[in-house]
Design a protein around this motif. Sequence first.
Motif, PDB file in Angstrom:
ATOM      1  N   PHE A  32       0.851  -1.191   0.000  1.00 30.58           N
ATOM      2  CA  PHE A  32       0.000   0.000   0.000  1.00 30.58           C
ATOM      3  C   PHE A  32       0.881   1.233   0.000  1.00 30.58           C
ATOM      4  O   PHE A  32       2.078   1.167   0.286  1.00 30.58           O
ATOM      5  N   SER A  33       0.268   2.380  -0.302  1.00 31.90           N
ATOM      6  CA  SER A  33       0.947   3.670  -0.191  1.00 31.90           C
ATOM      7  C   SER A  33       0.212   4.524   0.829  1.00 31.90           C
ATOM      8  O   SER A  33      -1.002   4.400   1.003  1.00 31.90           O
ATOM      9  N   LEU A  34       0.960   5.390   1.481  1.00 32.59           N
ATOM     10  CA  LEU A  34       0.375   6.316   2.452  1.00 32.59           C
ATOM     11  C   LEU A  34       1.042   7.669   2.296  1.00 32.59           C
ATOM     12  O   LEU A  34       2.259   7.782   2.411  1.00 32.59           O
ATOM     13  N   TYR A  35       0.236   8.685   2.009  1.00 36.22           N
ATOM     14  CA  TYR A  35       0.735  10.056   1.928  1.00 36.22           C
ATOM     15  C   TYR A  35       0.500  10.739   3.265  1.00 36.22           C
ATOM     16  O   TYR A  35      -0.621  10.748   3.790  1.00 36.22           O
ATOM     17  N   LEU A  36       1.565  11.347   3.814  1.00 36.36           N
ATOM     18  CA  LEU A  36       1.466  12.117   5.048  1.00 36.36           C
ATOM     19  C   LEU A  36       1.759  13.571   4.743  1.00 36.36           C
ATOM     20  O   LEU A  36       2.784  13.896   4.130  1.00 36.36           O
ATOM     21  N   PRO A  37       0.898  14.486   5.150  1.00 35.79           N
ATOM     22  CA  PRO A  37       1.095  15.907   4.840  1.00 35.79           C
ATOM     23  C   PRO A  37       2.143  16.530   5.761  1.00 35.79           C
ATOM     24  O   PRO A  37       2.382  16.029   6.871  1.00 35.79           O
ATOM     25  N   PRO A  38       2.759  17.638   5.331  1.00 35.66           N
ATOM     26  CA  PRO A  38       3.587  18.404   6.273  1.00 35.66           C
ATOM     27  C   PRO A  38       2.707  18.871   7.425  1.00 35.66           C
ATOM     28  O   PRO A  38       1.616  19.410   7.202  1.00 35.66           O
ATOM     29  N   ALA A  39       3.141  18.650   8.646  1.00 39.32           N
ATOM     30  CA  ALA A  39       2.291  18.980   9.785  1.00 39.32           C
ATOM     31  C   ALA A  39       3.138  19.243  11.021  1.00 39.32           C
ATOM     32  O   ALA A  39       4.279  18.785  11.129  1.00 39.32           O
ATOM     33  N   GLU A  40       2.571  20.005  11.922  1.00 37.80           N
ATOM     34  CA  GLU A  40       3.191  20.227  13.228  1.00 37.80           C
ATOM     35  C   GLU A  40       2.731  19.140  14.192  1.00 37.80           C
ATOM     36  O   GLU A  40       1.701  18.486  13.976  1.00 37.80           O
ATOM     37  N   ILE A  41       3.474  18.955  15.247  1.00 39.48           N
ATOM     38  CA  ILE A  41       3.202  17.861  16.170  1.00 39.48           C
ATOM     39  C   ILE A  41       1.821  17.970  16.800  1.00 39.48           C
ATOM     40  O   ILE A  41       1.187  16.975  17.143  1.00 39.48           O
ATOM     41  N   GLU A  42       1.303  19.204  16.923  1.00 30.81           N
ATOM     42  CA  GLU A  42      -0.005  19.380  17.561  1.00 30.81           C
ATOM     43  C   GLU A  42      -1.171  19.232  16.589  1.00 30.81           C
ATOM     44  O   GLU A  42      -2.344  19.253  16.988  1.00 30.81           O
ATOM     45  N   ASP A  43      -0.889  19.088  15.278  1.00 30.73           N
ATOM     46  CA  ASP A  43      -1.961  18.993  14.287  1.00 30.73           C
ATOM     47  C   ASP A  43      -2.699  17.662  14.399  1.00 30.73           C
ATOM     48  O   ASP A  43      -2.089  16.603  14.570  1.00 30.73           O
ATOM     49  N   ALA A  44      -4.015  17.721  14.278  1.00 28.01           N
ATOM     50  CA  ALA A  44      -4.843  16.520  14.208  1.00 28.01           C
ATOM     51  C   ALA A  44      -5.065  16.179  12.737  1.00 28.01           C
ATOM     52  O   ALA A  44      -5.607  16.991  11.988  1.00 28.01           O
ATOM     53  N   ILE A  45      -4.627  15.002  12.309  1.00 27.55           N
ATOM     54  CA  ILE A  45      -4.621  14.634  10.891  1.00 27.55           C
ATOM     55  C   ILE A  45      -5.732  13.641  10.595  1.00 27.55           C
ATOM     56  O   ILE A  45      -5.725  12.504  11.100  1.00 27.55           O
ATOM     57  N   PRO A  46      -6.720  14.017   9.763  1.00 28.20           N
ATOM     58  CA  PRO A  46      -7.722  13.043   9.315  1.00 28.20           C
ATOM     59  C   PRO A  46      -7.164  12.192   8.179  1.00 28.20           C
ATOM     60  O   PRO A  46      -6.139  12.513   7.567  1.00 28.20           O
ATOM     61  N   LEU A  47      -7.867  11.111   7.878  1.00 27.31           N
ATOM     62  CA  LEU A  47      -7.419  10.147   6.874  1.00 27.31           C
ATOM     63  C   LEU A  47      -8.476  10.014   5.783  1.00 27.31           C
ATOM     64  O   LEU A  47      -9.653   9.793   6.066  1.00 27.31           O
ATOM     65  N   ILE A  48      -8.047  10.155   4.525  1.00 23.01           N
ATOM     66  CA  ILE A  48      -8.914   9.905   3.376  1.00 23.01           C
ATOM     67  C   ILE A  48      -8.399   8.663   2.655  1.00 23.01           C
ATOM     68  O   ILE A  48      -7.227   8.568   2.313  1.00 23.01           O
ATOM     69  N   TRP A  49      -9.285   7.711   2.444  1.00 30.23           N
ATOM     70  CA  TRP A  49      -8.951   6.493   1.709  1.00 30.23           C
ATOM     71  C   TRP A  49      -9.209   6.693   0.224  1.00 30.23           C
ATOM     72  O   TRP A  49     -10.223   7.274  -0.166  1.00 30.23           O
ATOM     73  N   TRP A  50      -8.298   6.175  -0.617  1.00 29.32           N
ATOM     74  CA  TRP A  50      -8.491   6.166  -2.064  1.00 29.32           C
ATOM     75  C   TRP A  50      -8.485   4.718  -2.536  1.00 29.32           C
ATOM     76  O   TRP A  50      -7.538   3.968  -2.261  1.00 29.32           O
ATOM     77  N   LEU A  51      -9.529   4.305  -3.266  1.00 32.42           N
ATOM     78  CA  LEU A  51      -9.611   2.973  -3.845  1.00 32.42           C
ATOM     79  C   LEU A  51      -9.565   3.072  -5.366  1.00 32.42           C
ATOM     80  O   LEU A  51     -10.389   3.743  -5.976  1.00 32.42           O
ATOM     81  N   SER A  52      -8.605   2.391  -5.963  1.00 32.98           N
ATOM     82  CA  SER A  52      -8.389   2.480  -7.409  1.00 32.98           C
ATOM     83  C   SER A  52      -9.229   1.478  -8.180  1.00 32.98           C
ATOM     84  O   SER A  52      -9.868   0.586  -7.609  1.00 32.98           O
ATOM     85  N   GLY A  53      -9.184   1.613  -9.517  1.00 36.93           N
ATOM     86  CA  GLY A  53     -10.026   0.826 -10.398  1.00 36.93           C
ATOM     87  C   GLY A  53      -9.338  -0.397 -10.975  1.00 36.93           C
ATOM     88  O   GLY A  53      -8.209  -0.753 -10.608  1.00 36.93           O
TER      89      GLY A  53
END
Length: 248
Positions: A3-24
């Motif tokens: 699998f692949s996982l993209y992580l955004p630039p973020a500060e330690i206090e940032d709350a990061i949501p997750l979006i799933w992508w399903l390919s064809g």
Amino acid sequence: MIFSLYLPPAEIEDAIPLIWWLSGLTCTDDNFSQKGGFQEYAAKHKVAIAIPDTSPRGDNIPDSNDWDLGQGASFYVDATQEPWAENYHMYTYITQELTQIMHDLVPGYSGKESIIGHSMGGHGALMIGLKNSNRFSSISAFAPILNPIQVPWGIKAFNAYLGSEESTWHEWDATSLIKQMDQIPPILITQGTADTFYDVQLQEDAFMKAAQNKPVQYDKKDGYDHSYFTISTFIGQHIAFHVEQLNK
């Protein structure tokens, strides 16, 4: 599984949501990561993007000589028929096993999720999102197979993976699912009018009838096709749609 996982630039206090992508069909986790053009928007909105493969892989994994069945063509169901039943449990893999891995890997994970997909993956996103409507804040899709139990791709796959008893197919079909539901997450669908698969595989009429009076936005884009050019053009709109719901 890869699998692949993209992580955004973020500060330690940032709350990061997750979006799933399903390919064809025929895709791997590389297609969207290399051609989807999502990184700018995911970085801007500080969301992580999870990109599973589209099936189990390996020399000992059942496959087919047909491009729309077997490896690269799981349809995101839990198969019950041989030779697929042992390995093709993609629904459980994504909603349980890979879910825990992704939650552990996202620093500052906020606990909020949305899901997107394309074509077969659009079917997967809608089906998984509707079956887990309390989990996902929103659902979106590009050129999804909206009613697989009524179109050639879905009929072929469901016969192979689930067997010939059609009554068992409905729990994996977005049109059947949404028809039974009173409350659903907001849904955004983008469909190109120049998509060569549209007339036979991707028709929306039954789904939209079943979704009447529910929060579904279905956008037709004149001249756009089934390719990642279409996805990269409108992925910013989709991520913004999800972020609006994730921030509520």
